[in-house]
Design a protein around this motif. Structure first.
Motif, PDB file in Angstrom:
ATOM      1  N   UNK A   7       0.858  -1.183   0.000  1.00 25.24           N
ATOM      2  CA  UNK A   7       0.000   0.000   0.000  1.00 25.24           C
ATOM      3  C   UNK A   7       0.892   1.230   0.000  1.00 25.24           C
ATOM      4  N   UNK A   8       0.524   2.239  -0.801  1.00 26.25           N
ATOM      5  CA  UNK A   8       1.186   3.540  -0.779  1.00 26.25           C
ATOM      6  C   UNK A   8       0.120   4.601  -0.566  1.00 26.25           C
ATOM      7  N   UNK A   9       0.449   5.631   0.205  1.00 24.90           N
ATOM      8  CA  UNK A   9      -0.494   6.712   0.505  1.00 24.90           C
ATOM      9  C   UNK A   9       0.055   8.031  -0.016  1.00 24.90           C
ATOM     10  N   UNK A  10      -0.825   8.843  -0.587  1.00 29.84           N
ATOM     11  CA  UNK A  10      -0.513  10.206  -1.002  1.00 29.84           C
ATOM     12  C   UNK A  10      -1.816  10.984  -0.904  1.00 29.84           C
ATOM     13  N   UNK A  11      -2.129  11.429   0.313  1.00 29.79           N
ATOM     14  CA  UNK A  11      -3.432  12.001   0.663  1.00 29.79           C
ATOM     15  C   UNK A  11      -3.964  12.935  -0.424  1.00 29.79           C
ATOM     16  N   UNK A  12      -5.191  12.764  -0.893  1.00 34.21           N
ATOM     17  CA  UNK A  12      -6.247  11.841  -0.456  1.00 34.21           C
ATOM     18  C   UNK A  12      -6.226  10.508  -1.211  1.00 34.21           C
ATOM     19  N   UNK A  13      -5.142  10.213  -1.907  1.00 35.64           N
ATOM     20  CA  UNK A  13      -5.062   9.004  -2.731  1.00 35.64           C
ATOM     21  C   UNK A  13      -4.294   7.896  -2.032  1.00 35.64           C
ATOM     22  N   UNK A  14      -4.657   6.688  -2.379  1.00 39.34           N
ATOM     23  CA  UNK A  14      -3.889   5.530  -1.935  1.00 39.34           C
ATOM     24  C   UNK A  14      -3.927   4.510  -3.062  1.00 39.34           C
ATOM     25  N   UNK A  21      -9.851 -11.917  -3.277  1.00 36.64           N
ATOM     26  CA  UNK A  21     -11.270 -11.789  -2.922  1.00 36.64           C
ATOM     27  C   UNK A  21     -11.878 -10.481  -3.438  1.00 36.64           C
ATOM     28  N   UNK A  22     -11.035  -9.568  -3.911  1.00 32.16           N
ATOM     29  CA  UNK A  22     -11.507  -8.273  -4.422  1.00 32.16           C
ATOM     30  C   UNK A  22     -11.558  -8.241  -5.946  1.00 32.16           C
ATOM     31  N   UNK A  23     -11.761  -9.403  -6.553  1.00 39.41           N
ATOM     32  CA  UNK A  23     -11.777  -9.473  -8.015  1.00 39.41           C
ATOM     33  C   UNK A  23     -12.833  -8.555  -8.620  1.00 39.41           C
ATOM     34  N   UNK A  24     -13.914  -8.270  -7.880  1.00 38.15           N
ATOM     35  CA  UNK A  24     -14.969  -7.382  -8.397  1.00 38.15           C
ATOM     36  C   UNK A  24     -14.423  -5.972  -8.654  1.00 38.15           C
ATOM     37  N   UNK A  25     -13.516  -5.490  -7.794  1.00 39.03           N
ATOM     38  CA  UNK A  25     -12.855  -4.203  -8.035  1.00 39.03           C
ATOM     39  C   UNK A  25     -12.114  -4.248  -9.372  1.00 39.03           C
ATOM     40  N   UNK A  71      -9.308   7.135  -4.403  1.00 34.25           N
ATOM     41  CA  UNK A  71      -9.420   8.462  -3.803  1.00 34.25           C
ATOM     42  C   UNK A  71     -10.398   8.269  -2.656  1.00 34.25           C
ATOM     43  N   UNK A  72      -9.862   8.344  -1.442  1.00 32.20           N
ATOM     44  CA  UNK A  72     -10.618   7.934  -0.254  1.00 32.20           C
ATOM     45  C   UNK A  72     -11.018   6.472  -0.450  1.00 32.20           C
ATOM     46  N   UNK A  73     -12.331   6.178  -0.529  1.00 33.86           N
ATOM     47  CA  UNK A  73     -12.783   4.794  -0.724  1.00 33.86           C
ATOM     48  C   UNK A  73     -13.256   4.518  -2.148  1.00 33.86           C
ATOM     49  N   UNK A  74     -13.092   5.493  -3.057  1.00 36.12           N
ATOM     50  CA  UNK A  74     -13.579   5.365  -4.430  1.00 36.12           C
ATOM     51  C   UNK A  74     -12.459   4.858  -5.340  1.00 36.12           C
TER      52      UNK A  74
END
Length: 170
Positions: A7-14, A21-25, A71-74
């Protein structure tokens, strides 16, 4: 192979490695990418729009590593790597929603993939883009890749054109 997801963070992005299990994403952003930008992605057989959920579950598994850009949870983008063998990886499937482009986010896509390959024994990276995609070309060269060759391919928009390949020796 079990590898700790990055995981990398660059507010507001990650940006983070998607779990199997997240294949739908993966499915949703990949289908959005090919529908939004059919001139930039290759034709595949079977068509990705025809794949079952089981097919998508298989496509997110190792040796493919998929990262989601949020971007946040999107979910607003993605990129992936396909390990070709023990020492080579292909960088591909990068996409950022148009309204989020021009903010330097592609550097996050490169950074997380480079972080991942630096933890492995990867010695060579390969990447390609459609010849007309000058924005991708600039990002590839900025990341240190060198031109290798070109190949005539079929694109999702129904045309045939060249894909330019680059490599980076690590």
């Amino acid at each position: 192979m079990s590898i700790q997801p990055l995981t990398l963070e660059s507010d507001p992005y990650s940006i983070r490695q998607l779990l199997e299990s997240e294949f739908e994403y993966y499915k949703s952003i990949r289908l959005e990418a090919i529908q939004t930008e059919p001139t930039l992605f290759r034709w595949s057989n079977p068509a990705e729009s025809d794949l079952s959920d089981l097919d998508w579950q298989e496509r997110i598994k190792y040796p493919r590593i998929v990262f989601g850009l949020f971007k946040k949870d999107d979910l607003i983008g993605m990129t992936s790597m396909l390990l070709l063998n023990d020492t080579e990886a292909y960088f591909g499937q990068s996409f950022i929603r148009p309204e989020h482009r021009g903010q330097g986010l592609s550097s996050l896509l490169y950074k997380i993939r480079m972080t991942w390959v630096n933890t492995q024994q990867i010695k060579r990276l390969i990447i390609s883009h459609r010849e007309i995609n000058t924005i991708s070309k600039k990002a590839i060269l900025r990341a240190g890749f060198e031109y290798s060759h070109r190949e005539l391919v079929h694109w999702l928009d129904g045309t045939t054109g060249y894909s330019l390949y680059y490599r980076l020796e690590l």
